[in-house]
Design an enzyme around this catalytic site. Structure first.
Site, PDB file in Angstrom:
ATOM      1  N   GLU A   1       0.893  -1.181   0.000  1.00 52.63           N
ATOM      2  CA  GLU A   1       0.000   0.000   0.000  1.00 52.63           C
ATOM      3  C   GLU A   1       0.911   1.205   0.000  1.00 52.63           C
ATOM      4  O   GLU A   1       1.491   1.561   1.027  1.00 52.63           O
ATOM      5  CB  GLU A   1      -0.876  -0.003   1.259  1.00 52.63           C
ATOM      6  CG  GLU A   1      -1.822  -1.181   1.380  1.00 52.63           C
ATOM      7  CD  GLU A   1      -3.027  -1.087   0.466  1.00 52.63           C
ATOM      8  OE1 GLU A   1      -3.145  -0.086  -0.282  1.00 52.63           O
ATOM      9  OE2 GLU A   1      -3.835  -2.025   0.461  1.00 52.63           O
TER      10      GLU A   1
ATOM     11  N   CYS B   1      -2.762   8.599   3.321  1.00 52.71           N
ATOM     12  CA  CYS B   1      -2.425   8.070   1.996  1.00 52.71           C
ATOM     13  C   CYS B   1      -3.511   8.389   0.992  1.00 52.71           C
ATOM     14  O   CYS B   1      -3.248   8.935  -0.073  1.00 52.71           O
ATOM     15  CB  CYS B   1      -2.198   6.575   2.088  1.00 52.71           C
ATOM     16  SG  CYS B   1      -3.539   5.700   2.897  1.00 52.71           S
TER      17      CYS B   1
HETATM   18  P1  NAD Z   1       8.424   5.214   4.390  1.00 48.66           P
HETATM   19  O1  NAD Z   1       8.384   4.404   3.147  1.00 48.66           O
HETATM   20  O2  NAD Z   1       9.512   6.178   4.576  1.00 48.66           O
HETATM   21  O3  NAD Z   1       8.463   4.264   5.674  1.00 48.66           O
HETATM   22  C1  NAD Z   1       7.515   3.258   5.900  1.00 48.66           C
HETATM   23  C2  NAD Z   1       8.126   2.147   6.735  1.00 48.66           C
HETATM   24  O4  NAD Z   1       9.126   1.452   5.972  1.00 48.66           O
HETATM   25  C3  NAD Z   1       8.817   2.612   8.006  1.00 48.66           C
HETATM   26  O5  NAD Z   1       8.512   1.720   9.047  1.00 48.66           O
HETATM   27  C4  NAD Z   1      10.287   2.534   7.628  1.00 48.66           C
HETATM   28  O6  NAD Z   1      11.150   2.382   8.721  1.00 48.66           O
HETATM   29  C5  NAD Z   1      10.311   1.308   6.752  1.00 48.66           C
HETATM   30  N1  NAD Z   1      11.443   1.198   5.840  1.00 48.66           N
HETATM   31  C6  NAD Z   1      12.278   2.181   5.402  1.00 48.66           C
HETATM   32  N2  NAD Z   1      13.183   1.665   4.539  1.00 48.66           N
HETATM   33  C7  NAD Z   1      12.916   0.346   4.427  1.00 48.66           C
HETATM   34  C8  NAD Z   1      13.484  -0.714   3.662  1.00 48.66           C
HETATM   35  N3  NAD Z   1      14.511  -0.510   2.843  1.00 48.66           N
HETATM   36  N4  NAD Z   1      12.949  -1.946   3.769  1.00 48.66           N
HETATM   37  C9  NAD Z   1      11.884  -2.160   4.555  1.00 48.66           C
HETATM   38  N5  NAD Z   1      11.299  -1.202   5.318  1.00 48.66           N
HETATM   39  C10 NAD Z   1      11.813   0.040   5.240  1.00 48.66           C
HETATM   40  O7  NAD Z   1       6.988   5.918   4.456  1.00 48.66           O
HETATM   41  P2  NAD Z   1       6.457   7.017   5.508  1.00 48.66           P
HETATM   42  O8  NAD Z   1       7.132   8.307   5.222  1.00 48.66           O
HETATM   43  O9  NAD Z   1       6.516   6.449   6.879  1.00 48.66           O
HETATM   44  O10 NAD Z   1       4.928   7.113   5.086  1.00 48.66           O
HETATM   45  C11 NAD Z   1       4.425   8.062   4.195  1.00 48.66           C
HETATM   46  C12 NAD Z   1       4.098   7.424   2.859  1.00 48.66           C
HETATM   47  O11 NAD Z   1       3.287   6.293   3.056  1.00 48.66           O
HETATM   48  C13 NAD Z   1       3.305   8.337   1.952  1.00 48.66           C
HETATM   49  O12 NAD Z   1       3.788   8.244   0.624  1.00 48.66           O
HETATM   50  C14 NAD Z   1       1.901   7.770   2.008  1.00 48.66           C
HETATM   51  O13 NAD Z   1       1.102   8.058   0.882  1.00 48.66           O
HETATM   52  C15 NAD Z   1       2.174   6.327   2.179  1.00 48.66           C
HETATM   53  N6  NAD Z   1       1.027   5.666   2.804  1.00 48.66           N
HETATM   54  C16 NAD Z   1       0.293   4.796   2.062  1.00 48.66           C
HETATM   55  C17 NAD Z   1      -0.820   4.194   2.606  1.00 48.66           C
HETATM   56  C18 NAD Z   1      -1.662   3.246   1.808  1.00 48.66           C
HETATM   57  O14 NAD Z   1      -2.522   2.576   2.377  1.00 48.66           O
HETATM   58  N7  NAD Z   1      -1.471   3.152   0.509  1.00 48.66           N
HETATM   59  C19 NAD Z   1      -1.163   4.463   3.938  1.00 48.66           C
HETATM   60  C20 NAD Z   1      -0.362   5.345   4.675  1.00 48.66           C
HETATM   61  C21 NAD Z   1       0.741   5.928   4.089  1.00 48.66           C
END
Ligand code: NAD
Length: 468
Positions: free
Chosen positions: A242, A276
């Protein structure tokens, strides 16, 4: 009943860890423990050892435990909401912290009660075949910082229901919220069925490449999603992704602007825009453009923003400085291009909190950065159109497709427009509402896989055909 103080004490440490600051005030809340990648391997091994007994309990017992977990969330709801509000910044009231904790309980209960997706696929007197959904084993659940409890529940509740054990990796920005939720759930769940590994992205990366993790549920940015896709190749790890969105709303000329303004506002500004599937670019027909702008200014201008624990507020700060800078940069780019700021756009830069005022930007070029990049904050660009085909082409013109909305007094007309939009969900006369029985997921670079309802249960199981 759990108090805020006792729950905070349970999820903080006196030793080393990550300092957690209140995004509204800059004040220190406490130190969250963090673990290293070796601890991820240990957690996965413990979860793998606990999984057979958890699967052997069967659906009825697991569902009963999920209901008891929902009871535990409800019994601790004020403590959970306070931790969430202080750490994430979202106010207690409005569609914010109390709402999020309530959604956790609701999702646990509905997930517990959703019928098992087993189906007879052929029964014609000659052949008999059933499609079963078996547990995968260990599921890794990686969450973002915007809805840190609710999104965690979206991942872990169906995974547990289907007989998997879960290792949960909360965002490094909202460790206390993630840990507090797991703490409460674990007052009910058997040992090692749900384990949290607090820390930064490298722990998520370790989860993805651990050969004992059969499935990753990931919610976060498209950039991280792409890294996870690459990393998953080694073990052919299953994924539900997502990812980011930049949802369009299209307002047709037959609307009553005043009647839709409040729904439009919350579609865009829920969780102060850090959602999101929020409305992130609004295309409004020329005939009603000025009236929609005016009605939105009236609604947005009346919404109190401030410290989350103040019961009057419904908008809060951005969760972190990084996100403040994104919103600030995009609004400044819009201003520099000559777009018209109707409201906001003038943050108080000397305060300790990351507050960015509710901002509405009109007469903006459809190619402006505030339109085509995900702002993930309280700044909505409103784009004027006169030809519906153009608006649909612009809505479909980006490489993401999470949600979208169509606004019209004529439902059939709106449904025709919806069919032409490339998005996982198209809402009509609302934006962003989710329901535990209605599948949710994105298209294009907003990811793949579905959550919620029977489809969500299938996503955290492996299909097995029993033929004969
Ligand atoms: P992010 O991708 O920076 O981080 C998300 C998670 O991934 C964190 O727990 C982070 O520590 C982890 N992570 C970072 N690098 C990683 C790697 N290489 N491998 C595995 N895990 C890793 O996202 P964010 O800034 O926390 O969230 C904001 C984004 O999320 C926005 O783009 C938003 O649109 C999206 N979002 C999507 C949904 C949905 O349902 N589609 C819901 C909420 C947020």
């Amino acid at each position: 009943m759990t108090t805020y103080e006792s729950l905070l004490a349970a999820v903080t440490t006196d030793g080393d860890g990550r300092e957690v600051l209140d995004p509204a005030t800059g004040e220190r809340i406490g130190t969250a423990p963090v673990v290293d990648t070796a601890a991820v391997g240990d957690a996965v091994a413990r979860a793998a050892a606990a999984q057979p007994a958890w699967a052997a309990l069967g659906h009825a017992e697991r569902s009963a435990l999920l209901h008891r977990a929902a009871d535990a969330v409800e019994a601790s709801s004020e403590a959970l909401a306070e931790i969430l509000s202080r750490e994430q910044g979202k106010p207690l009231n409005g569609p914010n912290a109390r709402f999020e904790v309530g959604a956790c309980a609701a999702w646990l209960r509905v997930t517990a009660d959703t019928p098992t997706p087993t189906q007879v696929v052929v029964d014609d007197g000659t052949d008999f075949a059933e499609l079963h959904y078996r547990p995968i084993g260990v599921v890794g659940a990686i969450t973002p910082w915007n809805w840190p409890m609710m999104i965690a529940i979206w991942q872990l509740a169906p995974a547990l229901r289907m007989g998997n054990t879960v290792v949960a990796k909360p965002s490094q920005y909202t460790l206390l919220s993630g840990l507090a939720l797991v703490e409460v759930l674990n007052t009910v769940l058997p040992a090692d069925v749900l384990i949290a590994v607090p820390g930064s992205g490298e722990l998520g990366a370790a989860l993805v490449t651990d050969p004992a993790v059969g499935k990753i549920m990931f919610t976060g940015s498209t950039a991280t999603g792409k890294k996870i896709i690459e990393a998953s190749a080694g073990n052919v790890t299953r994924l539900t992704l997502e990812l980011g969105g930049n949802d369009a709303g299209i307002v047709l000329p037959d609307v009553d602007p005043k009647a839709i303004a409040e729904q439009l506002f919350w579609g865009a500004f829920i969780n102060t825009g850090q959602t999101c599937a929020a409305l992130k670019r609004l295309y409004v027909h020329d005939d009603v453009y000025d009236a929609v702008c005016e009605a939105l200014v009236d609604v947005a201008g009346a919404m109190p923003m401030g410290v989350g624990l103040d019961e009057a507020n419904v908008l809060g700060p951005l969760q972190n400085a990084m996100q403040f800078d994104v919103v600030d940069r995009l609004v400044e780019a819009a201003k520099a291009s000559g777009a018209r700021v109707l409201l906001g756009g003038d943050p108080e830069r000397t305060q300790p909190g990351h507050f960015y005022p509710a901002t509405l930007v009109a007469d903006i070029d459809p190619a402006n950065a505030l339109v085509v990049e995900e702002q993930f904050g309280p700044a909505l660009p409103i784009i004027r159109y006169s030809d519906l085909d153009d608006a649909i082409a612009l809505a479909n013109g980006l490489d993401v497709g999470l949600g979208a909305s169509v606004w019209s007094a004529d439902r059939d007309r709106a449904r025709e427009v919806a069919a032409r939009i490339q998005a996982g969900t198209v809402w009509i006369n609302s934006h962003g509402g989710v329901h535990p029985m209605i599948p949710f997921g994105g298209v294009k670079q907003s990811g793949y896989g579905l959550e919620f309802g029977a489809e969500g249960l299938k996503a955290v199981a492996v299909p097995q055909v029993v033929n004969g």
